[in-house]
Design a protein around this motif. Structure first.
Motif, PDB file in Angstrom:
ATOM      1  N   ALA A   1       0.829  -1.212   0.000  1.00  0.00           N
ATOM      2  CA  ALA A   1       0.000   0.000   0.000  1.00  0.00           C
ATOM      3  C   ALA A   1       0.859   1.255   0.000  1.00  0.00           C
ATOM      4  N   THR A   2       1.962   1.246   0.730  1.00  0.00           N
ATOM      5  CA  THR A   2       2.861   2.397   0.752  1.00  0.00           C
ATOM      6  C   THR A   2       3.499   2.603  -0.619  1.00  0.00           C
ATOM      7  N   GLY A   3       3.917   1.531  -1.251  1.00  0.00           N
ATOM      8  CA  GLY A   3       4.499   1.637  -2.587  1.00  0.00           C
ATOM      9  C   GLY A   3       3.515   2.150  -3.619  1.00  0.00           C
ATOM     10  N   ILE A   4       2.296   1.623  -3.580  1.00  0.00           N
ATOM     11  CA  ILE A   4       1.277   2.055  -4.537  1.00  0.00           C
ATOM     12  C   ILE A   4       0.871   3.500  -4.268  1.00  0.00           C
TER      13      ILE A   4
ATOM     14  N   ILE B   1       1.687   4.817   5.510  1.00  0.00           N
ATOM     15  CA  ILE B   1       2.892   4.939   6.339  1.00  0.00           C
ATOM     16  C   ILE B   1       2.551   4.673   7.805  1.00  0.00           C
ATOM     17  N   ALA B   2       1.415   5.200   8.268  1.00  0.00           N
ATOM     18  CA  ALA B   2       1.005   4.978   9.661  1.00  0.00           C
ATOM     19  C   ALA B   2       0.757   3.494   9.926  1.00  0.00           C
ATOM     20  N   ALA B   3       0.128   2.808   8.983  1.00  0.00           N
ATOM     21  CA  ALA B   3      -0.110   1.373   9.146  1.00  0.00           C
ATOM     22  C   ALA B   3       1.216   0.605   9.175  1.00  0.00           C
ATOM     23  N   LEU B   4       2.126   0.990   8.318  1.00  0.00           N
ATOM     24  CA  LEU B   4       3.424   0.324   8.274  1.00  0.00           C
ATOM     25  C   LEU B   4       4.222   0.556   9.553  1.00  0.00           C
ATOM     26  N   VAL B   5       4.287   1.786  10.005  1.00  0.00           N
ATOM     27  CA  VAL B   5       5.037   2.104  11.231  1.00  0.00           C
ATOM     28  C   VAL B   5       4.360   1.475  12.452  1.00  0.00           C
ATOM     29  N   GLY B   6       3.042   1.530  12.504  1.00  0.00           N
ATOM     30  CA  GLY B   6       2.318   0.915  13.614  1.00  0.00           C
ATOM     31  C   GLY B   6       2.540  -0.580  13.688  1.00  0.00           C
ATOM     32  N   GLN B   7       2.540  -1.222  12.538  1.00  0.00           N
ATOM     33  CA  GLN B   7       2.792  -2.667  12.517  1.00  0.00           C
ATOM     34  C   GLN B   7       4.222  -2.980  12.933  1.00  0.00           C
ATOM     35  N   GLU B   8       5.174  -2.179  12.492  1.00  0.00           N
ATOM     36  CA  GLU B   8       6.563  -2.400  12.898  1.00  0.00           C
ATOM     37  C   GLU B   8       6.734  -2.204  14.401  1.00  0.00           C
ATOM     38  N   ILE B   9       6.090  -1.204  14.964  1.00  0.00           N
ATOM     39  CA  ILE B   9       6.162  -0.982  16.412  1.00  0.00           C
ATOM     40  C   ILE B   9       5.520  -2.148  17.155  1.00  0.00           C
ATOM     41  N   LEU B  10       4.381  -2.628  16.650  1.00  0.00           N
ATOM     42  CA  LEU B  10       3.698  -3.750  17.283  1.00  0.00           C
ATOM     43  C   LEU B  10       4.582  -4.994  17.307  1.00  0.00           C
ATOM     44  N   PHE B  11       5.245  -5.278  16.194  1.00  0.00           N
ATOM     45  CA  PHE B  11       6.123  -6.439  16.162  1.00  0.00           C
ATOM     46  C   PHE B  11       7.392  -6.217  16.959  1.00  0.00           C
ATOM     47  N   ALA B  12       7.819  -4.989  17.107  1.00  0.00           N
ATOM     48  CA  ALA B  12       9.030  -4.708  17.878  1.00  0.00           C
ATOM     49  C   ALA B  12       8.799  -4.881  19.372  1.00  0.00           C
ATOM     50  N   ILE B  13       7.588  -4.583  19.853  1.00  0.00           N
ATOM     51  CA  ILE B  13       7.345  -4.660  21.287  1.00  0.00           C
ATOM     52  C   ILE B  13       6.804  -6.014  21.733  1.00  0.00           C
ATOM     53  N   THR B  14       6.413  -6.863  20.790  1.00  0.00           N
ATOM     54  CA  THR B  14       5.909  -8.176  21.196  1.00  0.00           C
ATOM     55  C   THR B  14       7.072  -9.110  21.468  1.00  0.00           C
ATOM     56  N   ARG B  15       6.840 -10.084  22.315  1.00  0.00           N
ATOM     57  CA  ARG B  15       7.909 -10.998  22.713  1.00  0.00           C
ATOM     58  C   ARG B  15       7.765 -12.381  22.074  1.00  0.00           C
TER      59      ARG B  15
ATOM     60  N   VAL C   1      -2.897  16.305  -5.452  1.00  0.00           N
ATOM     61  CA  VAL C   1      -4.187  15.778  -5.000  1.00  0.00           C
ATOM     62  C   VAL C   1      -4.078  15.469  -3.509  1.00  0.00           C
ATOM     63  N   PRO C   2      -4.856  16.159  -2.676  1.00  0.00           N
ATOM     64  CA  PRO C   2      -4.748  15.948  -1.224  1.00  0.00           C
ATOM     65  C   PRO C   2      -5.099  14.524  -0.782  1.00  0.00           C
ATOM     66  N   LEU C   3      -5.994  13.869  -1.507  1.00  0.00           N
ATOM     67  CA  LEU C   3      -6.374  12.508  -1.122  1.00  0.00           C
ATOM     68  C   LEU C   3      -5.198  11.543  -1.268  1.00  0.00           C
ATOM     69  N   ASN C   4      -4.331  11.789  -2.244  1.00  0.00           N
ATOM     70  CA  ASN C   4      -3.131  10.952  -2.379  1.00  0.00           C
ATOM     71  C   ASN C   4      -2.225  11.102  -1.168  1.00  0.00           C
ATOM     72  N   TRP C   5      -2.086  12.313  -0.673  1.00  0.00           N
ATOM     73  CA  TRP C   5      -1.277  12.541   0.527  1.00  0.00           C
ATOM     74  C   TRP C   5      -1.895  11.856   1.737  1.00  0.00           C
ATOM     75  N   LEU C   6      -3.219  11.917   1.843  1.00  0.00           N
ATOM     76  CA  LEU C   6      -3.906  11.285   2.970  1.00  0.00           C
ATOM     77  C   LEU C   6      -3.723   9.768   2.950  1.00  0.00           C
ATOM     78  N   ILE C   7      -3.888   9.168   1.789  1.00  0.00           N
ATOM     79  CA  ILE C   7      -3.741   7.716   1.685  1.00  0.00           C
ATOM     80  C   ILE C   7      -2.288   7.304   1.913  1.00  0.00           C
ATOM     81  N   PHE C   8      -1.355   8.095   1.405  1.00  0.00           N
ATOM     82  CA  PHE C   8       0.058   7.802   1.652  1.00  0.00           C
ATOM     83  C   PHE C   8       0.366   7.886   3.148  1.00  0.00           C
ATOM     84  N   GLY C   9      -0.183   8.879   3.824  1.00  0.00           N
ATOM     85  CA  GLY C   9       0.010   9.000   5.271  1.00  0.00           C
ATOM     86  C   GLY C   9      -0.596   7.834   6.030  1.00  0.00           C
ATOM     87  N   CYS C  10      -1.779   7.381   5.606  1.00  0.00           N
ATOM     88  CA  CYS C  10      -2.404   6.227   6.250  1.00  0.00           C
ATOM     89  C   CYS C  10      -1.579   4.957   6.031  1.00  0.00           C
TER      90      CYS C  10
END
Length: 99
Positions: free
Chosen positions: A58-61, A83-97, A72-81
């Motif tokens: 999704a980040t690549g697309i 990135i947020a999903a990617l970073v959130g998932q990385e944080i989730l996997f980083a803090i799990t044991r 187009v502002p919607l492209n920026w919004l979707i790109f931000g979402c």
């Protein structure tokens, strides 16, 4: 390629990612033991692989859509979402044991 097709594909990737994580959450919170279902192991492994790869795709697309139409502002919004999903998932996997 249509101008909105990249944006829609990125949205679909994020929706699939969210749906799989909600499925995992519902399975975790339900009293049903899915280990008794025959053949569920490979299905859940594929679902985990899709959930891991969906924010990356999704980040690549979304980045490609942003390069094609940067004003187009919607492209920026979707790109931000994405990135947020990617970073959130990385944080989730980083803090799990369990990894």
């Amino acid at each position: 390629m249509a101008k909105t097709s990249l944006r829609i594909a990125s949205i679909y990737c994020l929706v699939i990612w969210a749906a799989i994580w909600l499925l995992f959450l519902l399975i975790r919170l339900s009293p049903l033991d899915i280990r008794i279902i025959p053949g569920i192991g490979p299905v859940m492994l594929i679902a985990l692989a899709v959930a891991l790869l969906a924010p990356i795709v999704a980040t690549g697309i979304a980045g490609t859509a942003l390069v094609r139409q940067p004003r187009v502002p919607l492209n920026w919004l979707i790109f931000g979402c994405a990135i947020a999903a990617l970073v959130g998932q990385e944080i989730l996997f980083a803090i799990t044991r369990w990894l």
